[in-house]
Design a protein around this motif. Structure first.
Motif, PDB file in Angstrom:
ATOM      1  N   PRO A 137       0.821  -1.217   0.000  1.00  0.00           N
ATOM      2  CA  PRO A 137       0.000   0.000   0.000  1.00  0.00           C
ATOM      3  C   PRO A 137       0.856   1.268   0.000  1.00  0.00           C
ATOM      4  CG  PRO A 137      -0.841  -1.569   1.591  1.00  0.00           C
ATOM      5  CD  PRO A 137       0.483  -2.113   1.127  1.00  0.00           C
ATOM      6  N   GLN A 138       0.371   2.285  -0.693  1.00  0.00           N
ATOM      7  CA  GLN A 138       1.086   3.553  -0.823  1.00  0.00           C
ATOM      8  C   GLN A 138       0.110   4.703  -0.638  1.00  0.00           C
ATOM      9  OE1 GLN A 138       4.526   3.730  -1.584  1.00  0.00           O
ATOM     10  NE2 GLN A 138       4.514   1.504  -1.362  1.00  0.00           N
ATOM     11  N   THR A 139       0.631   5.836  -0.208  1.00  0.00           N
ATOM     12  CA  THR A 139      -0.169   7.048  -0.045  1.00  0.00           C
ATOM     13  C   THR A 139       0.502   8.199  -0.784  1.00  0.00           C
ATOM     14  OG1 THR A 139      -0.969   6.344   2.131  1.00  0.00           O
ATOM     15  CG2 THR A 139      -1.137   8.692   1.612  1.00  0.00           C
ATOM     16  N   VAL A 140      -0.325   8.945  -1.525  1.00  0.00           N
ATOM     17  CA  VAL A 140       0.107  10.187  -2.149  1.00  0.00           C
ATOM     18  C   VAL A 140      -0.824  11.255  -1.589  1.00  0.00           C
ATOM     19  CG1 VAL A 140       0.431  11.460  -4.294  1.00  0.00           C
ATOM     20  CG2 VAL A 140       0.803   8.975  -4.261  1.00  0.00           C
ATOM     21  N   ARG A 141      -0.258  12.255  -0.920  1.00  0.00           N
ATOM     22  CA  ARG A 141      -1.061  13.276  -0.249  1.00  0.00           C
ATOM     23  C   ARG A 141      -0.674  14.663  -0.769  1.00  0.00           C
ATOM     24  NH1 ARG A 141       0.361  12.200   4.893  1.00  0.00           N
ATOM     25  NH2 ARG A 141      -1.191  10.544   4.965  1.00  0.00           N
ATOM     26  N   LEU A 142      -1.664  15.416  -1.197  1.00  0.00           N
ATOM     27  CA  LEU A 142      -1.458  16.801  -1.603  1.00  0.00           C
ATOM     28  C   LEU A 142      -1.895  17.709  -0.469  1.00  0.00           C
ATOM     29  CD1 LEU A 142      -2.990  16.705  -5.195  1.00  0.00           C
ATOM     30  CD2 LEU A 142      -0.572  16.549  -4.569  1.00  0.00           C
ATOM     31  N   ILE A 160      -3.436   3.846  -2.256  1.00  0.00           N
ATOM     32  CA  ILE A 160      -3.495   2.801  -3.280  1.00  0.00           C
ATOM     33  C   ILE A 160      -3.029   1.481  -2.683  1.00  0.00           C
ATOM     34  CG2 ILE A 160      -2.681   2.044  -5.543  1.00  0.00           C
ATOM     35  CD1 ILE A 160      -1.999   5.027  -6.105  1.00  0.00           C
ATOM     36  N   VAL A 161      -3.866   0.462  -2.814  1.00  0.00           N
ATOM     37  CA  VAL A 161      -3.471  -0.921  -2.528  1.00  0.00           C
ATOM     38  C   VAL A 161      -3.305  -1.558  -3.899  1.00  0.00           C
ATOM     39  CG1 VAL A 161      -4.131  -3.110  -1.469  1.00  0.00           C
ATOM     40  CG2 VAL A 161      -4.769  -0.949  -0.369  1.00  0.00           C
ATOM     41  N   PRO A 162      -2.064  -1.790  -4.338  1.00  0.00           N
ATOM     42  CA  PRO A 162      -1.854  -2.216  -5.719  1.00  0.00           C
ATOM     43  C   PRO A 162      -2.404  -3.604  -6.045  1.00  0.00           C
ATOM     44  CG  PRO A 162       0.214  -2.194  -4.523  1.00  0.00           C
ATOM     45  CD  PRO A 162      -0.811  -1.598  -3.621  1.00  0.00           C
ATOM     46  N   ASP A 163      -2.503  -4.478  -5.050  1.00  0.00           N
ATOM     47  CA  ASP A 163      -3.084  -5.803  -5.281  1.00  0.00           C
ATOM     48  C   ASP A 163      -3.772  -6.255  -3.999  1.00  0.00           C
ATOM     49  OD1 ASP A 163      -3.772  -8.422  -5.933  1.00  0.00           O
ATOM     50  OD2 ASP A 163      -1.900  -8.787  -6.996  1.00  0.00           O
ATOM     51  N   VAL A 164      -5.094  -6.341  -4.030  1.00  0.00           N
ATOM     52  CA  VAL A 164      -5.859  -6.681  -2.832  1.00  0.00           C
ATOM     53  C   VAL A 164      -5.597  -8.104  -2.354  1.00  0.00           C
ATOM     54  CG1 VAL A 164      -7.659  -4.980  -3.283  1.00  0.00           C
ATOM     55  CG2 VAL A 164      -7.937  -7.326  -4.131  1.00  0.00           C
ATOM     56  N   THR A 165      -4.982  -8.950  -3.198  1.00  0.00           N
ATOM     57  CA  THR A 165      -4.655 -10.314  -2.780  1.00  0.00           C
ATOM     58  C   THR A 165      -3.393 -10.362  -1.922  1.00  0.00           C
ATOM     59  OG1 THR A 165      -3.270 -10.849  -4.702  1.00  0.00           O
ATOM     60  CG2 THR A 165      -5.659 -11.240  -4.907  1.00  0.00           C
ATOM     61  N   ALA A 184       2.879  -6.426  -5.649  1.00  0.00           N
ATOM     62  CA  ALA A 184       2.709  -5.498  -6.769  1.00  0.00           C
ATOM     63  C   ALA A 184       3.156  -4.093  -6.370  1.00  0.00           C
ATOM     64  CB  ALA A 184       1.247  -5.486  -7.205  1.00  0.00           C
ATOM     65  N   LEU A 185       3.514  -3.312  -7.383  1.00  0.00           N
ATOM     66  CA  LEU A 185       3.905  -1.921  -7.175  1.00  0.00           C
ATOM     67  C   LEU A 185       2.759  -1.002  -7.567  1.00  0.00           C
ATOM     68  CD1 LEU A 185       7.502  -1.926  -8.707  1.00  0.00           C
ATOM     69  CD2 LEU A 185       6.888  -1.900  -6.291  1.00  0.00           C
ATOM     70  N   ALA A 186       2.488  -0.028  -6.728  1.00  0.00           N
ATOM     71  CA  ALA A 186       1.490   0.984  -7.052  1.00  0.00           C
ATOM     72  C   ALA A 186       2.063   1.921  -8.115  1.00  0.00           C
ATOM     73  CB  ALA A 186       1.118   1.775  -5.801  1.00  0.00           C
ATOM     74  N   ALA A 187       1.184   2.369  -9.001  1.00  0.00           N
ATOM     75  CA  ALA A 187       1.586   3.288 -10.057  1.00  0.00           C
ATOM     76  C   ALA A 187       0.437   4.251 -10.315  1.00  0.00           C
ATOM     77  CB  ALA A 187       1.938   2.532 -11.328  1.00  0.00           C
ATOM     78  N   LEU A 188       0.787   5.444 -10.755  1.00  0.00           N
ATOM     79  CA  LEU A 188      -0.206   6.469 -11.087  1.00  0.00           C
ATOM     80  C   LEU A 188       0.313   7.201 -12.316  1.00  0.00           C
ATOM     81  CD1 LEU A 188      -2.757   8.128 -10.343  1.00  0.00           C
ATOM     82  CD2 LEU A 188      -1.286   9.504  -8.869  1.00  0.00           C
ATOM     83  N   ALA A 189      -0.436   7.122 -13.411  1.00  0.00           N
ATOM     84  CA  ALA A 189       0.007   7.783 -14.644  1.00  0.00           C
ATOM     85  C   ALA A 189      -0.236   9.289 -14.569  1.00  0.00           C
ATOM     86  CB  ALA A 189      -0.716   7.182 -15.847  1.00  0.00           C
ATOM     87  N   GLU A 190      -1.441   9.698 -14.127  1.00  0.00           N
ATOM     88  CA  GLU A 190      -1.761  11.130 -14.031  1.00  0.00           C
ATOM     89  C   GLU A 190      -2.784  11.387 -12.935  1.00  0.00           C
ATOM     90  OE1 GLU A 190      -2.198  13.386 -17.905  1.00  0.00           O
ATOM     91  OE2 GLU A 190      -2.530  11.312 -18.581  1.00  0.00           O
ATOM     92  N   TRP A 191      -2.631  12.555 -12.297  1.00  0.00           N
ATOM     93  CA  TRP A 191      -3.616  13.043 -11.319  1.00  0.00           C
ATOM     94  C   TRP A 191      -3.782  14.527 -11.578  1.00  0.00           C
ATOM     95  CZ3 TRP A 191      -2.946  12.618  -5.272  1.00  0.00           C
ATOM     96  CH2 TRP A 191      -4.116  13.052  -4.636  1.00  0.00           C
ATOM     97  N   ARG A 192      -4.987  14.920 -11.942  1.00  0.00           N
ATOM     98  CA  ARG A 192      -5.295  16.323 -12.201  1.00  0.00           C
ATOM     99  C   ARG A 192      -6.419  16.768 -11.271  1.00  0.00           C
ATOM    100  NH1 ARG A 192      -1.173  15.537 -14.145  1.00  0.00           N
ATOM    101  NH2 ARG A 192      -0.614  15.480 -16.334  1.00  0.00           N
TER     102      ARG A 192
END
Length: 157
Positions: free
Chosen positions: A59-64, A138-143, A147-155
């Motif tokens: 799991p990962q967190t991105v905070r603005l 983000i939990v990249p794989d609920v199982t 897995a690695l979390a990834a984010l292509a774009e956030w607007r």
């Protein structure tokens, strides 16, 4: 027959590119990790691509954290996974300076599969005022796979 024309605007209006918030200037970003080759700026700053990748599995967190309270009318997220089949879950939250815990905007799961479902795009129309924090967990794989979390774009607009 009675009829009227629908004027542009409302939920289906196209948001011009210049309506997106300049996150590079208006907010500080906090992250749990990042791969040096795919820093968070690649997802948050238009034209910086190719997106963000976590520095490790799980799991990962991105905070603005906004420097000043912002009205938020739209949040657009784009995720890409071309290599692995996995079920990702994310939670998007928002908060204000009132000291209350952040409130959920959405909790969403998506099944990625390399032979078809490789992109997830979420477009939320909102009416939030006084936003001081937006948090994407983000939990990249609920199982529980590695897995690695990834984010292509956030607007944000």
């Amino acid at each position: 027959m009675r009829k009227s024309f629908i004027t542009p605007g409302g939920q289906d209006a196209v948001t011009p590119d210049d309506a997106w918030l300049d996150l590079d200037r208006l907010a500080r970003v906090e992250i749990t990790s990042e791969d040096r080759r795919y820093p968070i700026e690649g997802a948050l700053v238009p034209g910086r691509g190719p997106g963000w990748l976590a520095g490790g599995p799980g799991p990962q967190t991105v905070r603005l954290r906004f420097d000043a309270p912002q009205p938020v009318r739209r949040i657009w997220l784009h995720f890409v996974e071309r290599a692995a089949a996995r079920t990702q879950e994310f939670v998007l939250r928002w908060g204000t300076a009132d000291g209350l815990p952040p409130r959920d905007v959405v909790r969403q799961q998506w099944v990625f599969h390399p032979r078809g479902s490789t992109h997830e795009t979420e477009d939320y129309r909102l009416d939030l005022n006084g936003v001081t924090v937006l948090e994407l967990m983000i939990v990249p794989d609920v199982t529980g796979d590695e897995a690695l979390a990834a984010l292509a774009e956030w607007r944000v607009a």
